[in-house]
Design a protein around this motif. Structure first.
Motif, mmCIF file in Angstrom:
data_model
loop_
_atom_site.group_PDB
_atom_site.id
_atom_site.type_symbol
_atom_site.label_atom_id
_atom_site.label_comp_id
_atom_site.label_asym_id
_atom_site.label_seq_id
_atom_site.Cartn_x
_atom_site.Cartn_y
_atom_site.Cartn_z
ATOM 1 N N LEU A 139 0.827 -1.205 0.000
ATOM 2 C CA LEU A 139 0.000 0.000 0.000
ATOM 3 C C LEU A 139 0.865 1.261 0.000
ATOM 4 O O LEU A 139 0.489 2.276 -0.595
ATOM 5 N N GLY A 140 2.009 1.176 0.633
ATOM 6 C CA GLY A 140 2.905 2.320 0.686
ATOM 7 C C GLY A 140 3.499 2.693 -0.653
ATOM 8 O O GLY A 140 3.988 3.817 -0.833
ATOM 9 N N LEU A 141 3.456 1.774 -1.602
ATOM 10 C CA LEU A 141 3.954 2.047 -2.950
ATOM 11 C C LEU A 141 2.868 2.624 -3.855
ATOM 12 O O LEU A 141 3.124 2.882 -5.033
ATOM 13 N N GLY A 142 1.676 2.779 -3.306
ATOM 14 C CA GLY A 142 0.583 3.326 -4.095
ATOM 15 C C GLY A 142 -0.390 2.285 -4.604
ATOM 16 O O GLY A 142 -1.389 2.635 -5.251
ATOM 17 N N LEU A 143 -0.128 1.001 -4.354
ATOM 18 C CA LEU A 143 -1.089 -0.037 -4.734
ATOM 19 C C LEU A 143 -2.336 0.117 -3.868
ATOM 20 O O LEU A 143 -2.256 0.494 -2.695
ATOM 21 N N ARG A 144 -3.485 -0.213 -4.429
ATOM 22 C CA ARG A 144 -4.749 0.023 -3.717
ATOM 23 C C ARG A 144 -5.409 -1.255 -3.221
ATOM 24 O O ARG A 144 -6.009 -1.274 -2.146
ATOM 25 N N THR A 145 -5.334 -2.342 -3.981
ATOM 26 C CA THR A 145 -5.971 -3.601 -3.588
ATOM 27 C C THR A 145 -4.902 -4.655 -3.373
ATOM 28 O O THR A 145 -4.237 -5.092 -4.316
ATOM 29 N N ILE A 146 -4.737 -5.069 -2.127
ATOM 30 C CA ILE A 146 -3.709 -6.040 -1.751
ATOM 31 C C ILE A 146 -4.378 -7.293 -1.203
ATOM 32 O O ILE A 146 -5.179 -7.222 -0.264
ATOM 33 N N GLY A 147 -4.072 -8.436 -1.794
ATOM 34 C CA GLY A 147 -4.593 -9.699 -1.306
ATOM 35 C C GLY A 147 -3.584 -10.386 -0.411
ATOM 36 O O GLY A 147 -2.379 -10.324 -0.644
ATOM 37 N N VAL A 148 -4.072 -11.027 0.643
ATOM 38 C CA VAL A 148 -3.226 -11.794 1.555
ATOM 39 C C VAL A 148 -3.692 -13.241 1.509
ATOM 40 O O VAL A 148 -4.847 -13.544 1.824
ATOM 41 N N THR A 149 -2.801 -14.140 1.098
ATOM 42 C CA THR A 149 -3.154 -15.556 0.996
ATOM 43 C C THR A 149 -2.058 -16.392 1.638
ATOM 44 O O THR A 149 -1.080 -15.855 2.157
ATOM 45 N N ALA A 150 -2.218 -17.701 1.623
ATOM 46 C CA ALA A 150 -1.277 -18.591 2.301
ATOM 47 C C ALA A 150 -1.130 -19.900 1.539
ATOM 48 O O ALA A 150 -1.896 -20.186 0.620
ATOM 49 N N THR A 151 -0.160 -20.675 1.948
ATOM 50 C CA THR A 151 0.039 -21.987 1.343
ATOM 51 C C THR A 151 -0.947 -23.006 1.905
ATOM 52 O O THR A 151 -1.325 -23.957 1.221
ATOM 53 N N ASN A 179 -7.747 -18.248 -6.466
ATOM 54 C CA ASN A 179 -7.128 -17.706 -7.684
ATOM 55 C C ASN A 179 -7.968 -16.584 -8.295
ATOM 56 O O ASN A 179 -7.430 -15.646 -8.879
ATOM 57 N N ILE A 180 -9.298 -16.652 -8.133
ATOM 58 C CA ILE A 180 -10.160 -15.591 -8.645
ATOM 59 C C ILE A 180 -9.999 -14.333 -7.807
ATOM 60 O O ILE A 180 -9.885 -13.220 -8.333
ATOM 61 N N GLY A 181 -9.978 -14.508 -6.495
ATOM 62 C CA GLY A 181 -9.765 -13.355 -5.626
ATOM 63 C C GLY A 181 -8.408 -12.726 -5.857
ATOM 64 O O GLY A 181 -8.278 -11.496 -5.919
ATOM 65 N N ALA A 182 -7.378 -13.554 -6.026
ATOM 66 C CA ALA A 182 -6.021 -13.044 -6.248
ATOM 67 C C ALA A 182 -5.936 -12.283 -7.566
ATOM 68 O O ALA A 182 -5.264 -11.250 -7.662
ATOM 69 N N ALA A 183 -6.616 -12.782 -8.605
ATOM 70 C CA ALA A 183 -6.579 -12.135 -9.914
ATOM 71 C C ALA A 183 -7.252 -10.778 -9.905
ATOM 72 O O ALA A 183 -7.036 -9.962 -10.806
ATOM 73 N N SER A 184 -8.066 -10.514 -8.876
ATOM 74 C CA SER A 184 -8.781 -9.247 -8.789
ATOM 75 C C SER A 184 -7.995 -8.183 -8.029
ATOM 76 O O SER A 184 -8.446 -7.042 -7.930
ATOM 77 N N CYS A 185 -6.847 -8.549 -7.491
ATOM 78 C CA CYS A 185 -6.028 -7.624 -6.712
ATOM 79 C C CYS A 185 -4.852 -7.108 -7.538
ATOM 80 O O CYS A 185 -4.517 -7.662 -8.580
ATOM 81 N N GLU A 186 -4.222 -6.058 -7.049
ATOM 82 C CA GLU A 186 -3.051 -5.495 -7.718
ATOM 83 C C GLU A 186 -1.754 -6.126 -7.235
ATOM 84 O O GLU A 186 -0.737 -6.064 -7.929
ATOM 85 N N GLY A 187 -1.788 -6.710 -6.054
ATOM 86 C CA GLY A 187 -0.595 -7.345 -5.509
ATOM 87 C C GLY A 187 -0.983 -8.377 -4.471
ATOM 88 O O GLY A 187 -2.056 -8.285 -3.855
ATOM 89 N N ILE A 188 -0.113 -9.376 -4.289
ATOM 90 C CA ILE A 188 -0.391 -10.472 -3.358
ATOM 91 C C ILE A 188 0.757 -10.630 -2.371
ATOM 92 O O ILE A 188 1.937 -10.587 -2.744
ATOM 93 N N VAL A 189 0.402 -10.829 -1.094
ATOM 94 C CA VAL A 189 1.360 -11.208 -0.068
ATOM 95 C C VAL A 189 1.050 -12.650 0.314
ATOM 96 O O VAL A 189 -0.099 -12.982 0.628
ATOM 97 N N LEU A 190 2.062 -13.507 0.286
ATOM 98 C CA LEU A 190 1.893 -14.938 0.573
ATOM 99 C C LEU A 190 2.464 -15.257 1.951
ATOM 100 O O LEU A 190 3.568 -14.828 2.281
ATOM 101 N N ILE A 191 1.709 -16.017 2.740
ATOM 102 C CA ILE A 191 2.149 -16.414 4.083
ATOM 103 C C ILE A 191 2.425 -17.915 4.112
ATOM 104 O O ILE A 191 1.658 -18.712 3.567
ATOM 105 N N GLY A 192 3.508 -18.283 4.778
ATOM 106 C CA GLY A 192 3.812 -19.680 5.034
ATOM 107 C C GLY A 192 4.037 -19.877 6.520
ATOM 108 O O GLY A 192 4.704 -19.067 7.171
ATOM 109 N N LEU A 193 3.446 -20.914 7.093
ATOM 110 C CA LEU A 193 3.591 -21.201 8.518
ATOM 111 C C LEU A 193 4.826 -22.059 8.743
ATOM 112 O O LEU A 193 4.945 -23.147 8.166
#
Length: 233
Positions: free
Chosen positions: A19-31, A147-161
């Protein structure tokens, strides 16, 4: 834990690269499920809202609901657009939108273009939108495939436990994100279930319990009681 402290350096780094880079829609997903996507998404939304940016947290992780099972305040696509289902107020500094879909709704909303229109038209008043997504690519039982939700965002952050993520699951998630055409901004390792340094030291000390029981028990006890050794960064 509902969310991480939004003032920490770790959250600040994620915010700065998204968001700090100006992106507006950020998705957060995981493995995998239960890796901390909700905690991170809410923390990121809080960090944005505390910077006095109008921010929306969107939960797309909910399962298909039984038809005729109303849930007040949640987004039911057959009844209203997302803009009419916003939840405000409460303890959070951001607004909230939670998908509530029966099978008919779920099939209708599985449309990347429809979601993009929702984000960029119905929800245009928000400066930042943080989307809580189910794991990718294995998103069952979520109503909306990740994958549909991710495709609708401008950027994705991936989490791994830590302790749960494997080379195979990481590779599958990476390839699935790449296939959506959305930029992968980075990966976060959640050490929630990883042992602390104190726990590791106590375990090593107890290996000598049969030979030096009093010494081993004493060292293990001190290691487990140490706040320094059992704190997480």
């Amino acid at each position: 834990m509902d969310m991480f402290d939004p003032s920490t350096l770790e959250i600040e780094r994620i915010y700065a690269s998204s968001l700090g880079l100006g992106l507006r829609t950020i998705g957060v997903t995981a493995t995998t499920w239960d890796s901390g996507t909700t905690s991170l998404a809410k923390s990121l939304a809080s960090r944005s809202a505390l910077a006095e940016q109008k921010t929306l947290y969107v939960d797309l992780t909910t399962p298909v609901r039984a038809e005729g099972d109303p849930s007040e305040g949640e987004w039911q696509p057959h009844l209203s657009g997302p803009g009419q289902a916003i939840q405000t107020g409460g303890d959070e500094p951001y607004d909230r939108l939670i998908l509530h879909a029966d099978l008919k709704d779920a099939m209708a909303v599985r449309d990347r273009d429809r979601l993009k229109i929702a984000f960029n038209s119905d929800l245009i008043r928000y400066r930042a939108i943080v989307v809580d997504l189910p794991p990718i690519p294995r998103s069952n039982p979520a109503a909306l495939p990740s994958n549909i939700g991710a495709a609708s965002c401008e950027g994705i952050v991936l989490i791994g436990l830590v302790g749960a993520v494997t080379e195979e699951t990481l590779s599958q998630s990476y390839e699935a994100i790449r296939a959506t055409g959305t930029q992968l901004l980075g990966m976060v390792l959640n050490d929630r279930d990883a042992p602390t340094l104190g726990q590791e030291m106590a375990r090593e000390a107890l290996r000598f319990r049969r030979v030096f029981p009093w010494l081993a028990n004493g060292l293990a006890s001190k290691a487990l009681k140490s706040k320094l050794l059992n704190s997480r960064p």
